[in-house]
Design an enzyme around this catalytic site. Structure first.
Site, PDB file in Angstrom:
ATOM      1  N   SER A   1       9.264  24.057 -35.784  1.00 54.81           N
ATOM      2  CA  SER A   1       9.649  23.595 -34.438  1.00 54.81           C
ATOM      3  C   SER A   1      11.002  24.196 -34.108  1.00 54.81           C
ATOM      4  CB  SER A   1       9.774  22.071 -34.408  1.00 54.81           C
ATOM      5  OG  SER A   1      11.023  21.663 -34.962  1.00 54.81           O
ATOM      6  N   ASP A   2      11.405  24.134 -32.865  1.00 61.22           N
ATOM      7  CA  ASP A   2      12.799  24.452 -32.573  1.00 61.22           C
ATOM      8  C   ASP A   2      13.614  23.184 -32.857  1.00 61.22           C
ATOM      9  OD1 ASP A   2      15.138  25.663 -31.871  1.00 61.22           O
ATOM     10  OD2 ASP A   2      14.354  26.577 -30.050  1.00 61.22           O
ATOM     11  N   TRP A   3      14.910  23.326 -32.820  1.00 64.31           N
ATOM     12  CA  TRP A   3      15.806  22.229 -33.203  1.00 64.31           C
ATOM     13  C   TRP A   3      15.533  20.994 -32.326  1.00 64.31           C
ATOM     14  CZ3 TRP A   3      20.349  22.430 -36.539  1.00 64.31           C
ATOM     15  CH2 TRP A   3      21.124  21.270 -36.489  1.00 64.31           C
TER      16      TRP A   3
END
Ligand code: NOJ
Length: 753
Positions: A279-281
């Site tokens: 995932s992104d942050w």
């Protein structure tokens, strides 16, 4: 000997035992993964899906590692700490599964290369690969084995701060350079300790953020998604990019972190991708403010169902997956494939055999060859946009040089965005390099403005005084690093602060004026360009910006950078990109705002597609860039006037260096499909080649066109080439060249690309 030192010696000895290992065969990795998975508890499995940001050898982190609740750590770059944390995972957790340490190594680790947009301006695939290899060597020397790069988001809106991290507006150029970076980071054998797993990001459509405002919604029709935004990702997957990252944005209403269609149907299903999706942050958690998830529990469920393997900093998986399995909303077999993807990466990286940083060769930075490559990367990426003849500056004739502007001596800002590991004192500025190069000349430096946003004019007088006493002014303007990159978008694309005002005052001295811009995006600076006698555009160049620019300005090295994006004339014109549609009323007979007579009639300006103030087209087109020499192109010759579904066409063109010095040229192959069941762009880049020619030298370039290159999507499943007329150009940019025609003779379908 302290406890730490003893640990370090043990680790070094262990390293030696395993350092010769090569990547295990795929079948062996698969059986190791299956076997290990079979021994894992649910909590250990969930732990592998949990990625946390490091904060040293902290007790809480150590406990989590020993419990097997962390699979990977980002942002820990102290090799001693990396080894100590790894030791806890390998020796003190039940199954001894190693951690992966990750970092955003975007354009170099310590030796900073030009921002990706700058590297794209080099159009030099080999140089981009070399830069990534150097970044991998430096970063892996502190234990970083996973970088969140390359970003292959197509970026057509200069307002978007992350255009800096992209390879620009074109899928073919972005795809080629994305592949080059993947190869550079990963090498031939990812298990070698000096490699890093690449991460193709952000999947997908992130660059289409509405209004160029970061994280904003995107609305992308299926055919545009597949023709424009997905191809560089597909190429990265085919090149073996070990990981992908999903994007923050929602695409057509569905956030990427919950987008089963993108992550499962397309990536895994159609493309057969077997790498890891991170995932992104916080992006799983962010499905709540998006309005897609009620709470973190639902977000975790949606993330797993969509196919996000690793949760970066949302705490959604670690907090909720057990409960979701216990409630029956998920089964253990739902998360097994996600865990397998993580374990497979760890085996591919060789971490089970060789988990530690070899302290004997740790922290390998700034090798002379790396600095040399970084300098060449700037030399090849700086673009000469205008030259009335003042450049190159001849040291024998020009004795007095005024160096002005906030970017002349900006060690921090010349490095650009995403340089967490920057040591700014290693950055050589243009001022330092020019002083060294023009040692015998009289160099007067007066910045005029302290930084690029500075609006105070109290430094102008000194700058103008220095300028008035000189033979030539070199004005270093631009954007500070913080004005581009993630979440740093601008609605106004002009030179910030009072930089244009200072330029006008310098111009008033009557002295020859060279404008050098260092920035993170193309700027809308037409008025500034008009005032300068020469204009150089250098996307933030990193460590070696100064020596490279000095070599270029002095003529020791020739310019060969070409625009990887179109430059707008005015901010309100964006998005401006070359591969647009013609419209039913293409621009013609343009009458600009100042030329419209009073009380002119409604239809007097011709009713065609242009802006009254900006006209039509960009200030500088995609592909454009000047040189200290000149090139001519012969009319392209086609091997045939027709092409059929199973055939191919050769395009030959002779490029000649007609000037008096050696230079490099980027020959660009463009195609136009004149009539389609879906309207086609006015031009599309299909291939390119960068060649170096001696004065007077000619070289024949040969490109091959195959039908699938001409195909476009009519829906998600298939692409077509329809019969009809095509034009072909081999040209120095997207707006020039002489087209030749061929006919595609039969309708053909191809699988979706
Ligand atoms: C957010 C950014 O969007 C992404 O590109 C980056 O890799 C992660 N943060 C990790 O820092």
């Amino acid at each position: 000997m302290t406890k730490n030192n003893r640990l370090t010696s043990v680790l070094a000895a262990v390293c030696c035992l395993f350092s010769a290992a090569a990547m295990r065969p795929a079948a062996e990795i698969d059986s190791c993964v299956t076997e290990l998975l079979g021994r894992m508890t649910i909590d250990e499995k969930i732990g592998q899906l949990n990625q946390l940001s490091g904060y040293g050898y902290a007790p809480e982190m150590v406990t989590q590692i020993k419990n097997g609740s962390v699979g990977s750590i980002l942002n820990e770059v102290d090799p001693e700490v990396v080894n100590r944390l790894q030791y806890e995972a390998v020796e003190n957790s039940r199954l001894g599964i190693p951690l992966i340490f990750a970092r955003d190594v975007i354009h170099g680790f310590k030796t900073i290369f030009p921002i990706p947009l700058g590297q794209a301006a080099s159009w030099n695939v080999d140089l981009v690969e070399e830069g990534a290899r150097i970044a991998a060597d430096e970063a892996s020397s502190v234990g970083i084995r996973w970088t969140f790069s390359p970003m292959v988001d197509i970026s057509r809106d200069a307002r978007w701060g992350r255009i800096a991290e992209s390879f620009g507006e074109d899928p073919v150029l972005s795809g080629a350079l994305g592949v080059a970076m993947v190869k550079g980071y990963q090498g031939d054998d990812l298990s070698r300790p000096n490699t890093m797993a690449a991460c193709a990001k952000h999947f997908a459509g992130y660059g289409a953020a509405e209004g160029g405002r970061d994280y904003n919604t995107t609305w992308i029709p299926e055919v545009q998604l597949r023709d424009t935004y997905l191809p560089p990702f597909k190429q990265a997957a085919d090149a073996g990019a070990a990981t992908f990252m999903c994007s923050f944005n929602d695409i057509n209403g569905v956030p990427s972190s919950g987008n089963r269609y993108l992550l499962r149907d397309i990536l895994r299903g159609e493309w057969g991708y077997d790498g890891l999706m991170v995932s992104d942050w916080g992006s799983i958690q962010q499905m709540i403010p998006h309005g897609y998830s009620t709470d973190l529990r639902q977000a975790a469920l949606q993330g797993v169902n969509a196919g996000v393997d690793v949760d970066m900093e949302s705490y959604a998986y670690i907090g909720h997956l057990r409960e979701l399995i216990e409630s029956g909303e998920l089964s253990e077999s739902d998360i097994d494939p996600l865990v397998a993807n993580v374990l497979r990466l760890k085996y591919r990286l060789g971490l089970f055999d060789n988990p530690y940083v070899d302290m004997a060769s740790a922290s390998r930075f700034y090798a002379p060859a790396s600095l040399d490559a970084a300098r060449r990367a700037v030399e090849e990426s700086a673009i000469l946009l205008k030259n009335d003849g003042i450049l190159p500056i001849d040291n024998d004739k020009v004795r007095k040089i005024a160096i002005v502007g906030p970017m002349a001596d900006a060690q921090h800002d010349q490095a650009g965005t995403w340089v967490f590991d920057l040591e700014k004192e290693r950055c050589v500025t243009p001022l330092a390099a020019l002083k060294e190069l023009y040692g015998g000349s009289d160099i007067r430096y007066a910045a005029g403005l302290e930084y690029t946003r500075d609006r105070k004019t109290n430094g102008f007088a000194e700058a103008v005084k220095a300028a008035a006493k000189s033979d030539v002014i070199i004005y270093f303007a631009g954007e500070e690093a913080v004005l581009s990159g993630e979440a740093h978008c601008r609605a106004d694309l002009s030179l910030p602060g009072a930089q244009s005002a200072l330029l006008r005052e310098l111009k008033a001295t009557g002295k020859p004026l060279v404008l050098v811009v260092q920035a993170g995006r193309p700027l809308a600076f037409a008025d500034d360009v008009a005032l300068a006698d020469a204009v150089v555009f250098c996307f933030h160049g990193g460590t070696m910006t100064g020596p490279a620019l000095a070599n270029l300005l002095s003529g020791k090295v020739n310019f060969s950078g070409r625009c990887p994006v179109s430059f707008p004339r005015m901010s309100g014109q964006v998005p401006v990109y070359y591969a647009g549609k013609n419209t039913g009323r293409p621009a013609s007979g343009i009458t600009l705002i100042d030329d419209i007579p009073l009380e002119a009639g409604q239809t007097s300006t011709g009713c065609t597609s242009y802006y009254l103030d900006a006209g039509a087209g960009p200030l500088f087109p995609f592909g454009y860039g000047l040189s200290y020499t000149s090139f001519t192109y012969s009319e392209p010759e086609l091997s045939a006037s027709t092409l059929s579904a199973d055939g191919s066409l050769t395009v030959k063109c002779t490029v000649t260096n007609t000037g008096s010095r050696e230079g490099s040229e980027v020959a660009q192959l463009y195609v136009r499909d004149h009539v389609g069941s879906l309207v086609r762009p006015v031009r599309e880049l299909k291939d390119f080649r960068k060649i170096t020619l001696r004065p007077g030298e000619s070289r024949q370039i040969e490109f091959t066109i195959i039908p699938s290159q001409l195909a476009f999507h009519v829906d998600g499943a298939k692409t077509v080439v329809e019969p009809g007329e095509f034009s072909v150009w081999v040209a120095p940019d997207a707006q020039s060249g002489t087209p030749v025609q061929f006919t595609f003779v039969e309708s053909s379908e191809f699988a979706s690309k």
